[in-house]
Enzyme design. Structure first.
Site, PDB file in Angstrom:
ATOM      1  N   HIS A  27      48.595 -49.025  69.873  1.00  0.00           N
ATOM      2  CA  HIS A  27      49.717 -48.619  69.024  1.00  0.00           C
ATOM      3  C   HIS A  27      49.995 -47.138  69.311  1.00  0.00           C
ATOM      4  O   HIS A  27      49.075 -46.388  69.660  1.00  0.00           O
ATOM      5  CB  HIS A  27      49.272 -48.819  67.575  1.00  0.00           C
ATOM      6  CG  HIS A  27      50.296 -48.555  66.519  1.00  0.00           C
ATOM      7  ND1 HIS A  27      50.612 -47.290  66.090  1.00  0.00           N
ATOM      8  CD2 HIS A  27      51.064 -49.396  65.789  1.00  0.00           C
ATOM      9  CE1 HIS A  27      51.521 -47.366  65.135  1.00  0.00           C
ATOM     10  NE2 HIS A  27      51.822 -48.634  64.937  1.00  0.00           N
ATOM     11  N   GLN A  38      44.518 -53.244  62.339  1.00  0.00           N
ATOM     12  CA  GLN A  38      44.834 -54.681  62.271  1.00  0.00           C
ATOM     13  C   GLN A  38      43.597 -55.547  62.062  1.00  0.00           C
ATOM     14  O   GLN A  38      43.726 -56.733  61.752  1.00  0.00           O
ATOM     15  CB  GLN A  38      45.539 -55.133  63.569  1.00  0.00           C
ATOM     16  CG  GLN A  38      46.888 -54.506  63.783  1.00  0.00           C
ATOM     17  CD  GLN A  38      47.905 -54.894  62.700  1.00  0.00           C
ATOM     18  OE1 GLN A  38      47.765 -55.918  62.020  1.00  0.00           O
ATOM     19  NE2 GLN A  38      48.921 -54.071  62.528  1.00  0.00           N
ATOM     20  N   ASP A  62      40.262 -48.188  66.413  1.00  0.00           N
ATOM     21  CA  ASP A  62      41.423 -48.283  65.533  1.00  0.00           C
ATOM     22  C   ASP A  62      41.388 -49.675  64.894  1.00  0.00           C
ATOM     23  O   ASP A  62      41.717 -50.672  65.539  1.00  0.00           O
ATOM     24  CB  ASP A  62      42.691 -48.074  66.371  1.00  0.00           C
ATOM     25  CG  ASP A  62      43.959 -48.347  65.571  1.00  0.00           C
ATOM     26  OD1 ASP A  62      43.864 -48.710  64.381  1.00  0.00           O
ATOM     27  OD2 ASP A  62      45.058 -48.195  66.152  1.00  0.00           O
ATOM     28  N   LYS A  79      47.663 -52.092  54.814  1.00  0.00           N
ATOM     29  CA  LYS A  79      47.555 -53.337  55.598  1.00  0.00           C
ATOM     30  C   LYS A  79      46.409 -54.205  55.100  1.00  0.00           C
ATOM     31  O   LYS A  79      46.226 -55.324  55.575  1.00  0.00           O
ATOM     32  CB  LYS A  79      47.343 -53.013  57.081  1.00  0.00           C
ATOM     33  CG  LYS A  79      48.551 -52.343  57.743  1.00  0.00           C
ATOM     34  CD  LYS A  79      48.287 -52.160  59.227  1.00  0.00           C
ATOM     35  CE  LYS A  79      49.113 -51.073  59.836  1.00  0.00           C
ATOM     36  NZ  LYS A  79      50.426 -51.524  60.302  1.00  0.00           N
ATOM     37  N   CYS A  91      55.957 -50.236  67.723  1.00  0.00           N
ATOM     38  CA  CYS A  91      55.221 -48.976  67.977  1.00  0.00           C
ATOM     39  C   CYS A  91      54.201 -49.164  69.094  1.00  0.00           C
ATOM     40  O   CYS A  91      53.092 -48.606  69.030  1.00  0.00           O
ATOM     41  CB  CYS A  91      54.542 -48.454  66.723  1.00  0.00           C
ATOM     42  SG  CYS A  91      55.709 -47.983  65.445  1.00  0.00           S
TER      43      CYS A  91
END
Ligand code: PMP
Length: 418
Positions: A134, A214, A211, A237, A375
């Protein structure tokens, strides 16, 4: 595939209708149609537990924290620090002091770029990322590399959207100061073998930031088992509030890092001559913290644990399998992202129709999807498309909603014949 196809045993007890009752927004009827919310990779809806906790805090318990001598402040401080414990438990972190509240994954990555990478980078050094990232896990590294004369190195992905591990390993060299990799791709859904990537990086003496924006809403995350050095995710999220997220960092690394922002709340003592900074995590939480948001996040993480991350992952797997099989029947539709390990994200294009047109037509059917580059422009470039349509699943989505999506796509094909 029929929506009523036999389900794996693990899902026998997954009561999606009961879960849906807990999300008031799902009763919304855009254009008079039942809302089918398939934009969960962008942000997730909030259960009543989170909404009620926020309302109760603001209505009855609201105060600034840490320095107040009055009862409300003391209670709000306990609630805020209780949320830190919820985040520690959620990540299975060894220590509470390793959990830093930030605004979201983006701020967590920027903090590590500024406070960990910047002081360590010399001209000729490298930061390794993957072609799946991302923008939030590209641009902060690019900027700090440019500032220090260092180089951003990218490990490629294959045609399925999976990182090529040998290529990742080959790029871990004597100049690599950090590897920053996504756990789950927001654009394609690929689940990276992060444990293996961390092992490879550590064998080369390279620390790793993961990261988890998600991954946190859909996979069990155990930072000790993964062995990473930093892990970031966003509250919004994970069915929690906006404006809050978590940076987890190894104690010994956080202890060496200078502050990211300075001001109140992060000091031991201030004179005009010098300031003594507090220890982590306070050192990285300058200013009045997002108290309500942190408390809401703590409730959201507890909610996810109660529903069960393994059950959520299995449910999303089933929705993904159903959707993947069903959309394959739509003429001229191509799925981007066919890696063997995928989370509940389905990205696709249709010959002869712009993704924005698909998004608009689906919207009028009540189906909320994302159309764009997500993104992740380098991912789009890799597949030679400017944009895709992305349907991303959450814990409250149903097989019937997948069928609504497929009917909507049939309508798109009818309006734009292949
Ligand atoms: N990384 C990934 C993989 C993401 O999907 C996102 C959000 N789309 C981010 C980072 C940034 O998260 P936030 O905007 O919440 O800071």
């Amino acid at each position: 595939m029929s929506a009523t196809a036999a389900r794996p045993a693990v899902l026998a007890g997954y009561d999606v209708e009961a879960l849906r009752e807990e999300f008031p927004v799902l009763a919304t009827r855009p254009y008079g149609k039942p809302l089918v919310y398939f934009d969960n990779a962008a942000t997730t809806q909030k259960p009543r537990a989170v909404l009620d906790r926020l309302a109760r805090f603001y209505a009855h318990e609201y105060a600034a924290i840490h320095r107040g001598v009055h009862l409300l402040s003391a209670q709000a401080t306990v609630a805020y620090e209780g949320a830190r414990e919820a985040a520690r438990r959620f990540l299975n972190a060894a220590r509470l002091t390793e959990v830093v509240f930030v605004r979201g994954a983006t701020e967590g990555i920027n903090l590590v770029a500024a406070s960990f990478a910047r002081p360590r980078l010399a001209p000729g050094d490298e930061i390794l990322i993957t072609a799946l990232e991302h923008h939030s896990n590209i641009v902060p590294w690019q900027a700090v590399c440019a500032e220090r004369g260092a180089k951003l190195v990218v490990a490629p992905i294959d045609d399925r959207g999976a990182v090529i591990l040998e290529e990742f390993e080959r790029r871990l060299g004597p100049h690599t100061k950090l590897a920053a990799v996504t756990h789950v791709s927001n654009a394609l859904g690929t689940i990276n073998p992060v444990a293996e990537m961390i092992r490879l990086a550590h064998a080369a003496g390279v620390p790793v930031l993961v990261d988890g924006a998600q991954a946190a809403p859909r996979l069990t995350v155990d930072v000790q088992a993964l062995g990473c050095d930093f892990y970031v995710f966003s509250g919004h999220k994970t069915y929690g509030p906006t404006g809050i997220g978590v940076l987890w960092g190894r104690q010994e690394l956080l202890a060496e890092m200078p502050p990211y922002q300075t001001g109140g709340g992060m000091i031991r003592a201030v004179t005009f001559e010098e300031t003594l900074y507090d220890a982590p995590p306070a050192r990285f939480e300058a200013g009045t913290p997002p108290v309500a948001e942190a408390i809401g996040l703590g409730v959201a993480l507890g909610y996810l644990e109660r529903v069960g991350l393994d059950a959520i992952a299995a449910w999303e797997d089933e929705l993904l399998a159903l959707a993947t099989a069903a959309v394959a029947e739509v003429p001229g539709l191509r799925i981007l992202g066919t890696a063997p390990a995928k989370a509940g994200v389905l990205s696709f294009v249709m010959a002869g129709v712009h993704p924005h047109d698909i998004g608009t037509i689906l919207d009028h059917e009540g189906v909320a999807v994302r159309a764009g580059h997500h993104c992740a422009q380098p991912v789009m470039d890799r597949f030679g498309v400017p944009a895709t349509v992305r349907a991303s699943f959450g814990l409250y989505n149903t097989p019937a909603e997948v069928e609504t999506l497929v009917r909507g796509l049939a309508r798109v094909r009818h309006l734009f014949p292949a």
